[in-house]
Motif scaffolding. Structure first.
Motif, mmCIF file in Angstrom:
data_model
loop_
_atom_site.group_PDB
_atom_site.id
_atom_site.type_symbol
_atom_site.label_atom_id
_atom_site.label_comp_id
_atom_site.label_asym_id
_atom_site.label_seq_id
_atom_site.Cartn_x
_atom_site.Cartn_y
_atom_site.Cartn_z
ATOM 1 N N GLU A 53 0.775 -0.716 -0.019
ATOM 2 C CA GLU A 53 -0.567 0.071 0.354
ATOM 3 C C GLU A 53 1.168 1.116 0.364
ATOM 4 O O GLU A 53 1.654 1.615 1.010
ATOM 5 C CB GLU A 53 -1.126 -0.022 1.305
ATOM 6 C CG GLU A 53 -1.852 1.080 1.861
ATOM 7 C CD GLU A 53 -2.513 0.572 2.705
ATOM 8 O OE1 GLU A 53 -3.354 0.965 2.946
ATOM 9 O OE2 GLU A 53 -1.962 1.174 4.291
ATOM 10 N N PHE A 66 0.731 -0.506 4.416
ATOM 11 C CA PHE A 66 1.078 -2.310 5.080
ATOM 12 C C PHE A 66 1.247 -2.359 3.933
ATOM 13 O O PHE A 66 0.694 -2.633 2.696
ATOM 14 C CB PHE A 66 -0.802 -1.939 5.431
ATOM 15 C CG PHE A 66 -1.477 -1.638 6.825
ATOM 16 C CD1 PHE A 66 -0.640 -2.086 8.332
ATOM 17 C CD2 PHE A 66 -1.845 -0.035 7.187
ATOM 18 C CE1 PHE A 66 -0.895 -1.193 9.397
ATOM 19 C CE2 PHE A 66 -2.338 0.349 8.021
ATOM 20 C CZ PHE A 66 -1.700 -0.244 9.134
ATOM 21 N N ARG A 97 4.350 -3.197 8.744
ATOM 22 C CA ARG A 97 3.259 -1.877 9.177
ATOM 23 C C ARG A 97 4.874 -0.731 7.998
ATOM 24 O O ARG A 97 5.906 -1.121 9.540
ATOM 25 C CB ARG A 97 3.383 -1.703 9.854
ATOM 26 C CG ARG A 97 2.549 -0.691 10.111
ATOM 27 C CD ARG A 97 2.732 -0.464 12.119
ATOM 28 N NE ARG A 97 1.298 0.977 12.117
ATOM 29 C CZ ARG A 97 1.735 2.275 12.114
ATOM 30 N NH1 ARG A 97 3.429 1.850 12.574
ATOM 31 N NH2 ARG A 97 1.442 3.473 12.703
ATOM 32 N N ALA A 101 2.055 3.704 7.070
ATOM 33 C CA ALA A 101 1.219 3.315 7.682
ATOM 34 C C ALA A 101 0.011 4.131 8.745
ATOM 35 O O ALA A 101 0.908 5.192 9.167
ATOM 36 C CB ALA A 101 1.407 1.836 7.977
ATOM 37 N N GLN A 102 -0.820 4.382 8.001
ATOM 38 C CA GLN A 102 -1.827 5.142 8.857
ATOM 39 C C GLN A 102 -2.723 3.723 9.988
ATOM 40 O O GLN A 102 -3.792 3.742 9.668
ATOM 41 C CB GLN A 102 -2.938 5.604 8.369
ATOM 42 C CG GLN A 102 -2.026 6.568 7.603
ATOM 43 C CD GLN A 102 -3.160 7.219 6.308
ATOM 44 O OE1 GLN A 102 -4.450 7.412 6.130
ATOM 45 N NE2 GLN A 102 -2.324 8.357 5.765
ATOM 46 N N GLU A 105 -3.951 -0.929 12.795
ATOM 47 C CA GLU A 105 -5.207 -2.313 12.785
ATOM 48 C C GLU A 105 -4.532 -2.424 10.815
ATOM 49 O O GLU A 105 -5.712 -1.309 10.291
ATOM 50 C CB GLU A 105 -6.035 -2.300 13.696
ATOM 51 C CG GLU A 105 -5.979 -2.619 14.673
ATOM 52 C CD GLU A 105 -7.027 -2.746 15.157
ATOM 53 O OE1 GLU A 105 -7.907 -3.133 14.708
ATOM 54 O OE2 GLU A 105 -7.355 -2.639 16.690
ATOM 55 N N ARG A 106 -5.192 -3.676 10.114
ATOM 56 C CA ARG A 106 -5.381 -3.626 9.088
ATOM 57 C C ARG A 106 -6.371 -4.485 8.801
ATOM 58 O O ARG A 106 -5.620 -5.841 9.359
ATOM 59 C CB ARG A 106 -4.530 -3.083 8.389
ATOM 60 C CG ARG A 106 -4.364 -3.787 6.613
ATOM 61 C CD ARG A 106 -4.830 -2.581 5.996
ATOM 62 N NE ARG A 106 -4.493 -2.069 4.557
ATOM 63 C CZ ARG A 106 -5.038 -2.786 3.409
ATOM 64 N NH1 ARG A 106 -6.010 -3.604 3.763
ATOM 65 N NH2 ARG A 106 -4.549 -2.218 2.174
ATOM 66 N N THR A 107 -7.345 -4.771 8.047
ATOM 67 C CA THR A 107 -8.325 -5.957 7.553
ATOM 68 C C THR A 107 -8.258 -5.781 5.886
ATOM 69 O O THR A 107 -7.999 -5.110 5.648
ATOM 70 C CB THR A 107 -9.514 -6.080 7.393
ATOM 71 O OG1 THR A 107 -10.079 -5.461 9.237
ATOM 72 C CG2 THR A 107 -9.728 -7.146 7.577
ATOM 73 N N TYR A 108 -6.590 -7.219 6.087
ATOM 74 C CA TYR A 108 -6.538 -7.122 4.509
ATOM 75 C C TYR A 108 -7.430 -8.820 4.582
ATOM 76 O O TYR A 108 -8.122 -8.927 4.548
ATOM 77 C CB TYR A 108 -5.051 -8.389 4.697
ATOM 78 C CG TYR A 108 -4.172 -7.385 5.313
ATOM 79 C CD1 TYR A 108 -2.872 -7.053 4.379
ATOM 80 C CD2 TYR A 108 -3.759 -6.872 6.810
ATOM 81 C CE1 TYR A 108 -1.951 -6.484 4.390
ATOM 82 C CE2 TYR A 108 -2.633 -6.526 7.063
ATOM 83 C CZ TYR A 108 -1.616 -6.266 6.195
ATOM 84 O OH TYR A 108 -0.897 -5.225 6.740
ATOM 85 N N ARG A 130 -7.996 -10.062 9.697
ATOM 86 C CA ARG A 130 -7.673 -8.358 11.066
ATOM 87 C C ARG A 130 -6.099 -8.982 11.604
ATOM 88 O O ARG A 130 -6.188 -9.679 12.446
ATOM 89 C CB ARG A 130 -8.766 -8.462 11.932
ATOM 90 C CG ARG A 130 -8.336 -7.070 12.314
ATOM 91 C CD ARG A 130 -9.678 -6.563 12.465
ATOM 92 N NE ARG A 130 -9.658 -4.533 12.852
ATOM 93 C CZ ARG A 130 -9.970 -3.617 12.382
ATOM 94 N NH1 ARG A 130 -9.945 -4.183 10.532
ATOM 95 N NH2 ARG A 130 -9.999 -2.673 12.559
ATOM 96 N N ARG A 132 -3.505 -6.836 14.017
ATOM 97 C CA ARG A 132 -2.862 -6.015 15.085
ATOM 98 C C ARG A 132 -1.368 -5.709 14.996
ATOM 99 O O ARG A 132 -0.897 -7.075 15.390
ATOM 100 C CB ARG A 132 -4.022 -6.095 15.818
ATOM 101 C CG ARG A 132 -3.550 -4.488 17.244
ATOM 102 C CD ARG A 132 -4.442 -4.516 17.925
ATOM 103 N NE ARG A 132 -4.149 -3.491 19.070
ATOM 104 C CZ ARG A 132 -4.152 -2.007 18.867
ATOM 105 N NH1 ARG A 132 -4.504 -1.694 17.646
ATOM 106 N NH2 ARG A 132 -3.707 -0.998 19.847
#
Length: 192
Positions: A53, A66, A97, A101-102, A105-108, A130, A132
């Motif tokens: 990303e 991410f 990360r 990265a903002q 947490e990120r859901t891939y 998800r 974390r």
């Protein structure tokens, strides 16, 4: 045909007629009958095995948000007689990360697809994972398990070699183009 995820059960209403599973691979292995042939190949799709990303127009490390990568794919299957191929799948992921990265947490989203070998997709299902990152973490490694992939066979002579199980990330056209270009960023690059 159906997939059951240990972490989530995803239903595909459009394929309700194709989706069915009565038993897991583990329950089938108690029968001593060997497979009539090899299991389907299980692998990550090159164009979709990693996700990077970017925030900003320049493709530089400072703009990396991410990241995700399929590290390994393992499967185990069983089939004999007129029964369908039943396969369990384990997928090892590495998530990163980067500096842009903002949040923590990120859901891939990743997919599992069953295909006729080198031909057409028979069924594809998308699963969320998800992740974390703790305050001191820039990498997380997880293993996802997909249980009881059921692949119907035309007859008892149809071998698993006729099918493939492909894994990859759901990506934007820009992310696919980045992967195809051969460029890559890993948060762990240059580290042990």
């Amino acid at each position: 045909m159906s997939f059951k995820s240990v972490r989530s059960l995803a239903a595909m209403a459009a394929m309700a007629g194709l989706l069915s599973s009565c038993q897991s691979v583990g329950s089938v292995f108690v029968d001593p009958e060997p497979n009539i042939g090899p299991c389907p190949s299980a692998l990550s799709l090159y164009d979709a095995h990693r996700m990077v990303e970017f925030h900003g127009d320049d493709i530089v490390y400072e703009n990396v948000g991410f990241t995700g990568e399929v590290i390994a794919v393992r499967s185990l299957c069983s089939y004999y007689g007129e029964r369908p191929i039943l396969a369990n799948l384990e997928i090892d992921f590495g998530f990163g990360r980067g500096p842009a990265a903002q949040g923590r947490e990120r859901t891939y989203e990743f997919f599992v697809a069953v295909t006729r070998r080198d031909m057409a997709v028979i069924v594809k299902e998308v699963f969320p994972v998800r992740v974390r990152f703790d305050a001191d973490e820039d990498r997380v490694y997880l293993t996802e398990t997909i249980d009881a992939i059921s692949i119907p066979r035309a007859d008892e002579g149809t071998s698993g070699v006729n099918f493939e199980i492909l894994v990859g990330f759901e990506l934007t056209p820009e992310q696919i183009a980045f992967n195809r270009s051969g460029q890559r960023f890993r948060v762990s690059a240059g580290q042990d």
